[in-house]
Motif scaffolding. Structure first.
Motif, PDB file in Angstrom:
ATOM      1  N   THR A   1       0.799  -1.228   0.000  1.00 38.67           N
ATOM      2  CA  THR A   1       0.000   0.000   0.000  1.00 38.67           C
ATOM      3  C   THR A   1       0.833   1.280   0.000  1.00 38.67           C
ATOM      4  O   THR A   1       0.307   2.355  -0.275  1.00 38.67           O
ATOM      5  N   ILE A   2       2.110   1.191   0.291  1.00 44.75           N
ATOM      6  CA  ILE A   2       2.979   2.375   0.350  1.00 44.75           C
ATOM      7  C   ILE A   2       3.129   2.969  -1.047  1.00 44.75           C
ATOM      8  O   ILE A   2       3.556   2.280  -1.970  1.00 44.75           O
ATOM      9  N   THR A   3       2.790   4.253  -1.188  1.00 43.71           N
ATOM     10  CA  THR A   3       2.934   4.937  -2.474  1.00 43.71           C
ATOM     11  C   THR A   3       4.091   5.938  -2.468  1.00 43.71           C
ATOM     12  O   THR A   3       4.687   6.202  -3.500  1.00 43.71           O
ATOM     13  N   THR A   4       4.395   6.482  -1.284  1.00 41.89           N
ATOM     14  CA  THR A   4       5.366   7.576  -1.204  1.00 41.89           C
ATOM     15  C   THR A   4       6.290   7.418  -0.007  1.00 41.89           C
ATOM     16  O   THR A   4       5.831   7.204   1.115  1.00 41.89           O
ATOM     17  N   ILE A   5       7.582   7.553  -0.273  1.00 42.10           N
ATOM     18  CA  ILE A   5       8.584   7.637   0.791  1.00 42.10           C
ATOM     19  C   ILE A   5       9.183   9.030   0.656  1.00 42.10           C
ATOM     20  O   ILE A   5       9.836   9.341  -0.345  1.00 42.10           O
ATOM     21  N   GLU A   6       8.920   9.872   1.634  1.00 43.51           N
ATOM     22  CA  GLU A   6       9.297  11.281   1.528  1.00 43.51           C
ATOM     23  C   GLU A   6      10.771  11.531   1.863  1.00 43.51           C
ATOM     24  O   GLU A   6      11.506  10.639   2.276  1.00 43.51           O
ATOM     25  N   GLU A   7      11.145  12.779   1.719  1.00 38.68           N
ATOM     26  CA  GLU A   7      12.514  13.259   1.899  1.00 38.68           C
ATOM     27  C   GLU A   7      13.152  12.781   3.205  1.00 38.68           C
ATOM     28  O   GLU A   7      12.564  12.901   4.279  1.00 38.68           O
ATOM     29  N   SER A   8      14.341  12.216   3.086  1.00 37.86           N
ATOM     30  CA  SER A   8      15.177  11.802   4.219  1.00 37.86           C
ATOM     31  C   SER A   8      14.491  10.836   5.184  1.00 37.86           C
ATOM     32  O   SER A   8      14.890  10.726   6.344  1.00 37.86           O
ATOM     33  N   ALA A   9      13.493  10.118   4.717  1.00 39.67           N
ATOM     34  CA  ALA A   9      12.712   9.234   5.590  1.00 39.67           C
ATOM     35  C   ALA A   9      13.572   8.205   6.324  1.00 39.67           C
ATOM     36  O   ALA A   9      13.348   7.937   7.499  1.00 39.67           O
ATOM     37  N   PHE A  10      14.578   7.655   5.650  1.00 36.38           N
ATOM     38  CA  PHE A  10      15.446   6.637   6.259  1.00 36.38           C
ATOM     39  C   PHE A  10      16.922   7.044   6.176  1.00 36.38           C
ATOM     40  O   PHE A  10      17.807   6.202   6.276  1.00 36.38           O
ATOM     41  N   LYS A  11      17.177   8.302   6.011  1.00 29.94           N
ATOM     42  CA  LYS A  11      18.552   8.797   5.890  1.00 29.94           C
ATOM     43  C   LYS A  11      19.366   8.426   7.133  1.00 29.94           C
ATOM     44  O   LYS A  11      18.879   8.493   8.251  1.00 29.94           O
ATOM     45  N   LYS A  12      20.584   7.999   6.895  1.00 29.08           N
ATOM     46  CA  LYS A  12      21.554   7.645   7.934  1.00 29.08           C
ATOM     47  C   LYS A  12      21.115   6.463   8.804  1.00 29.08           C
ATOM     48  O   LYS A  12      21.497   6.363   9.962  1.00 29.08           O
ATOM     49  N   CYS A  13      20.341   5.563   8.237  1.00 22.47           N
ATOM     50  CA  CYS A  13      20.032   4.296   8.918  1.00 22.47           C
ATOM     51  C   CYS A  13      21.182   3.358   8.559  1.00 22.47           C
ATOM     52  O   CYS A  13      21.090   2.541   7.642  1.00 22.47           O
ATOM     53  N   THR A  14      22.272   3.512   9.261  1.00 21.10           N
ATOM     54  CA  THR A  14      23.546   2.908   8.876  1.00 21.10           C
ATOM     55  C   THR A  14      23.610   1.386   9.012  1.00 21.10           C
ATOM     56  O   THR A  14      24.491   0.762   8.432  1.00 21.10           O
ATOM     57  N   SER A  15      22.681   0.768   9.723  1.00 18.83           N
ATOM     58  CA  SER A  15      22.655  -0.699   9.830  1.00 18.83           C
ATOM     59  C   SER A  15      21.695  -1.340   8.832  1.00 18.83           C
ATOM     60  O   SER A  15      21.607  -2.561   8.756  1.00 18.83           O
ATOM     61  N   LEU A  16      21.013  -0.536   8.063  1.00 16.60           N
ATOM     62  CA  LEU A  16      20.006  -1.038   7.129  1.00 16.60           C
ATOM     63  C   LEU A  16      20.663  -1.844   6.012  1.00 16.60           C
ATOM     64  O   LEU A  16      21.431  -1.313   5.217  1.00 16.60           O
ATOM     65  N   LYS A  17      20.359  -3.144   5.978  1.00 15.46           N
ATOM     66  CA  LYS A  17      20.939  -4.040   4.982  1.00 15.46           C
ATOM     67  C   LYS A  17      19.932  -4.498   3.942  1.00 15.46           C
ATOM     68  O   LYS A  17      20.305  -4.887   2.840  1.00 15.46           O
ATOM     69  N   GLU A  18      18.650  -4.477   4.293  1.00 20.54           N
ATOM     70  CA  GLU A  18      17.633  -5.001   3.386  1.00 20.54           C
ATOM     71  C   GLU A  18      16.418  -4.081   3.350  1.00 20.54           C
ATOM     72  O   GLU A  18      15.902  -3.676   4.380  1.00 20.54           O
ATOM     73  N   VAL A  19      15.984  -3.780   2.129  1.00 20.47           N
ATOM     74  CA  VAL A  19      14.763  -3.018   1.922  1.00 20.47           C
ATOM     75  C   VAL A  19      13.943  -3.755   0.865  1.00 20.47           C
ATOM     76  O   VAL A  19      14.431  -4.009  -0.231  1.00 20.47           O
ATOM     77  N   VAL A  20      12.715  -4.115   1.230  1.00 24.26           N
ATOM     78  CA  VAL A  20      11.810  -4.773   0.289  1.00 24.26           C
ATOM     79  C   VAL A  20      10.648  -3.806   0.052  1.00 24.26           C
ATOM     80  O   VAL A  20       9.901  -3.498   0.978  1.00 24.26           O
ATOM     81  N   PHE A  21      10.556  -3.330  -1.177  1.00 28.37           N
ATOM     82  CA  PHE A  21       9.542  -2.344  -1.518  1.00 28.37           C
ATOM     83  C   PHE A  21       8.234  -3.021  -1.911  1.00 28.37           C
ATOM     84  O   PHE A  21       8.242  -4.094  -2.504  1.00 28.37           O
ATOM     85  N   GLY A  22       7.112  -2.354  -1.606  1.00 34.34           N
ATOM     86  CA  GLY A  22       5.798  -2.835  -1.994  1.00 34.34           C
ATOM     87  C   GLY A  22       5.469  -2.483  -3.438  1.00 34.34           C
ATOM     88  O   GLY A  22       6.131  -1.650  -4.053  1.00 34.34           O
ATOM     89  N   LYS A  23       4.427  -3.082  -3.945  1.00 33.28           N
ATOM     90  CA  LYS A  23       4.050  -2.944  -5.357  1.00 33.28           C
ATOM     91  C   LYS A  23       3.452  -1.588  -5.722  1.00 33.28           C
ATOM     92  O   LYS A  23       3.431  -1.221  -6.888  1.00 33.28           O
ATOM     93  N   ALA A  24       2.960  -0.826  -4.756  1.00 32.45           N
ATOM     94  CA  ALA A  24       2.285   0.445  -5.055  1.00 32.45           C
ATOM     95  C   ALA A  24       3.221   1.653  -5.042  1.00 32.45           C
ATOM     96  O   ALA A  24       2.796   2.761  -5.357  1.00 32.45           O
ATOM     97  N   LEU A  25       4.483   1.454  -4.698  1.00 27.40           N
ATOM     98  CA  LEU A  25       5.407   2.583  -4.566  1.00 27.40           C
ATOM     99  C   LEU A  25       5.532   3.356  -5.871  1.00 27.40           C
ATOM    100  O   LEU A  25       5.814   2.784  -6.919  1.00 27.40           O
ATOM    101  N   GLN A  26       5.327   4.675  -5.786  1.00 25.86           N
ATOM    102  CA  GLN A  26       5.411   5.546  -6.957  1.00 25.86           C
ATOM    103  C   GLN A  26       6.557   6.542  -6.870  1.00 25.86           C
ATOM    104  O   GLN A  26       7.092   6.957  -7.885  1.00 25.86           O
ATOM    105  N   SER A  27       6.936   6.930  -5.646  1.00 28.00           N
ATOM    106  CA  SER A  27       7.909   8.003  -5.495  1.00 28.00           C
ATOM    107  C   SER A  27       8.823   7.779  -4.292  1.00 28.00           C
ATOM    108  O   SER A  27       8.358   7.456  -3.205  1.00 28.00           O
ATOM    109  N   VAL A  28      10.132   7.972  -4.529  1.00 27.68           N
ATOM    110  CA  VAL A  28      11.136   7.944  -3.462  1.00 27.68           C
ATOM    111  C   VAL A  28      11.741   9.338  -3.416  1.00 27.68           C
ATOM    112  O   VAL A  28      12.332   9.799  -4.398  1.00 27.68           O
ATOM    113  N   GLY A  29      11.577  10.029  -2.300  1.00 29.03           N
ATOM    114  CA  GLY A  29      11.964  11.426  -2.163  1.00 29.03           C
ATOM    115  C   GLY A  29      13.452  11.683  -2.010  1.00 29.03           C
ATOM    116  O   GLY A  29      14.256  10.764  -1.848  1.00 29.03           O
ATOM    117  N   ASP A  30      13.794  12.966  -2.034  1.00 27.53           N
ATOM    118  CA  ASP A  30      15.177  13.422  -1.869  1.00 27.53           C
ATOM    119  C   ASP A  30      15.810  12.788  -0.632  1.00 27.53           C
ATOM    120  O   ASP A  30      15.221  12.822   0.454  1.00 27.53           O
TER     121      ASP A  30
END
Length: 159
Positions: free
Chosen positions: A47-76
């Protein structure tokens, strides 16, 4: 039923290791998870359509991201400086990848780009170590890759 995680909601929650998103969630707000340095993986609902600016910035341990099918925009700078992220598979349906979206992700080696992507900023994967870019032959990105990215790709691979 939560449809949006507002900006700064979990800003600098350095002990946050995991998060579960509800099935109705559509928007991740500006800096919602900024500098959550213990966050290791994210699985977005379809259901996620938008990930806005700096939403996960500096998440330095983040190794895996699985995006949903509705995603339309990944912000600055949405995933800027996620230094443990090794690969990104952007979903079909995504149309916009803004400035610095995955910039300075030091471990990033490969990115899968959907044929639906029609707006991508030059700096979206700047200052990374991307070796392989997987694209759909004949897509907008295939035709304009060098002009849009402004960086060298080592291997252009077709999905």
């Amino acid at each position: 039923k939560v449809k949006e995680i507002k900006g700064d909601a979990f800003l600098q929650c350095t002990t946050l290791k995991s998060v579960s998103f509800g099935k109705n969630l559509e928007i991740i707000g500006r800096e919602a998870f900024y500098e959550c340095t213990a966050l290791a993986s994210i699985h977005f609902p379809d259901t996620i359509t938008t990930i806005e600016e700096s939403a996960f910035k500096k998440c330095t341990s983040l190794k895996e991201v699985v995006f949903g099918k509705a995603l339309q925009s990944v912000g600055d700078s949405a995933f800027k400086e996620c230094t443990s992220l090794k690969n990104v598979k952007l979903p079909e349906g995504l149309t916009t990848l803004d400035d610095w979206a995955f910039a300075y992700c030091d471990a990033l080696e490969e990115i899968y780009v959907p044929s639906s992507l029609t707006s991508i900023e030059i700096s979206s994967i700047a200052q990374t170590h991307v070796i392989d870019v997987y694209i759909v032959q004949g897509s907008f990105i295939d035709q304009h890759l060098e002009n849009l990215m402004g960086i060298e790709f080592y291997n252009r691979k077709y999905q």
